[in-house]
Design an enzyme around this catalytic site. Structure first.
Site, PDB file in Angstrom:
ATOM      1  N   SER A  34       0.840  -1.193   0.000  1.00 27.93           N
ATOM      2  CA  SER A  34       0.000   0.000   0.000  1.00 27.93           C
ATOM      3  C   SER A  34       0.876   1.244   0.000  1.00 27.93           C
ATOM      4  O   SER A  34       2.010   1.229   0.505  1.00 27.93           O
ATOM      5  CB  SER A  34      -0.896   0.008   1.241  1.00 27.93           C
ATOM      6  OG  SER A  34      -1.565   1.254   1.381  1.00 27.93           O
ATOM      7  N   TYR A  87      -1.708  -0.190  10.364  1.00 26.46           N
ATOM      8  CA  TYR A  87      -1.790  -0.644   8.973  1.00 26.46           C
ATOM      9  C   TYR A  87      -0.591  -0.134   8.181  1.00 26.46           C
ATOM     10  O   TYR A  87       0.068  -0.898   7.464  1.00 26.46           O
ATOM     11  CB  TYR A  87      -3.095  -0.157   8.346  1.00 26.46           C
ATOM     12  CG  TYR A  87      -3.240  -0.547   6.891  1.00 26.46           C
ATOM     13  CD1 TYR A  87      -3.577  -1.841   6.533  1.00 26.46           C
ATOM     14  CD2 TYR A  87      -3.037   0.387   5.875  1.00 26.46           C
ATOM     15  CE1 TYR A  87      -3.709  -2.212   5.208  1.00 26.46           C
ATOM     16  CE2 TYR A  87      -3.164   0.030   4.545  1.00 26.46           C
ATOM     17  CZ  TYR A  87      -3.500  -1.269   4.211  1.00 26.46           C
ATOM     18  OH  TYR A  87      -3.618  -1.640   2.895  1.00 26.46           O
TER      19      TYR A  87
END
Length: 265
Positions: free
Chosen positions: A151, A164
């Site tokens: 990501s 995250y």
């Protein structure tokens, strides 16, 4: 184009979203596919039907990649074909705590849950499937391909939560380590999406809020675009194709330029 004809591919977390898109595109390009899910059997069967419609042989396997036994179950499914040409570590989770300054928003358990799936899971998957990936290289003379779904959060420290972002940063580093360690028989790369308009975002907000999010993303990316799963999958599948035969240890941002920011007048 069916350039992946005859190859065996396993995509973790492929019942919905980006994982489903990558599984279907693999099928369209000739690969047989193992579809994996943790909870939603109905979504997984729907994804499998789309792969079958593209001409692929498909297995659907329920397994949790945070569990070594789950990873071994997935490896056993691939072992029925004698080898594994392509592994896409796509399964991932988060805890939404977008105010990164709120250090009470996440618990130790939140961090551990996220790391177990996003970092330890891909490692366990490689641990379980390495013999099959090596077997594919021995049989074909072509390095097997591993792709990790990371990501932009792991590059820029942004996103749904601090935990995250940290997990994806760790996944990026692990991608580099394993690309070096597993060469020349296995190539390891990662794709780093920005915003993707999937249930990942939609399930956390109402329709009006989601529409405003799309507008904000479009307003803040140089390409004035909010990506969908197919946009990311098209770029991601480069890494598992022969066009990337000399590519390993790369982290590709696919974010419509979000990491650049908008040019100032």
């Amino acid at each position: 184009m069916r350039d992946l004809e005859g190859r065996i591919a396993l995509v973790t977390g492929s019942a919905t979203g980006l994982g489903r898109s990558m599984a279907v595109k693999l099928a369209e390009r000739g690969a047989d596919v193992i579809v994996n899910y943790a909870r939603s059997a109905a979504d997984a069967e729907e994804a499998a039907d789309l792969c079958r419609a593209a001409g692929a042989q498909v297995q659907v396997v329920q397994a949790d990649v945070a569990d070594p036994d789950g990873c071994r179950t997935l490896a056993e499914a691939a072992a029925q074909r004698g080898r594994l040409d392509i592994l896409i570590n796509n399964a991932g989770i988060t805890r939404h705590a977008r105010d990164h300054s709120d250090l009470n928003a996440l618990s130790k358990a939140d961090f551990m849950d996220i790391y177990e799936v996003n970092v330890v899971g891909p490692y366990l998957m490689l641990q379980a499937t390495k013999p099959l990936l090596v077997a594919a290289q021995v049989q074909t003379g072509r390095a097997s391909a591993v792709l990790n779904t990371s990501s932009i959060a792991g590059v820029m420290g942004i996103g749904s939560s601090v935990a995250y972002a940290a997990s994806k940063g760790a996944l990026n580093t692990m991608t580099l380590s394993l690309a070096r360690a597993l060469a020349p028989k296995i190539r390891v790369n990662a794709v780093c999406p920005g915003f993707i308009g999937t249930r990942w975002f939609k399930d956390t907000m109402d329709e009006d809020a989601f529409a405003k999010t799309l507008q904000a993303v479009e307003a803040n990316t140089p390409l004035a675009a909010a990506s969908g799963p197919d946009d990311i999958a098209d770029a991601a599948l480069f890494f598992v194709s022969d066009a990337a035969r000399h590519v390993t240890g790369e982290l590709l941002l696919v974010d419509a330029g979000l990491h650049l920011g908008k040019a100032r007048a």
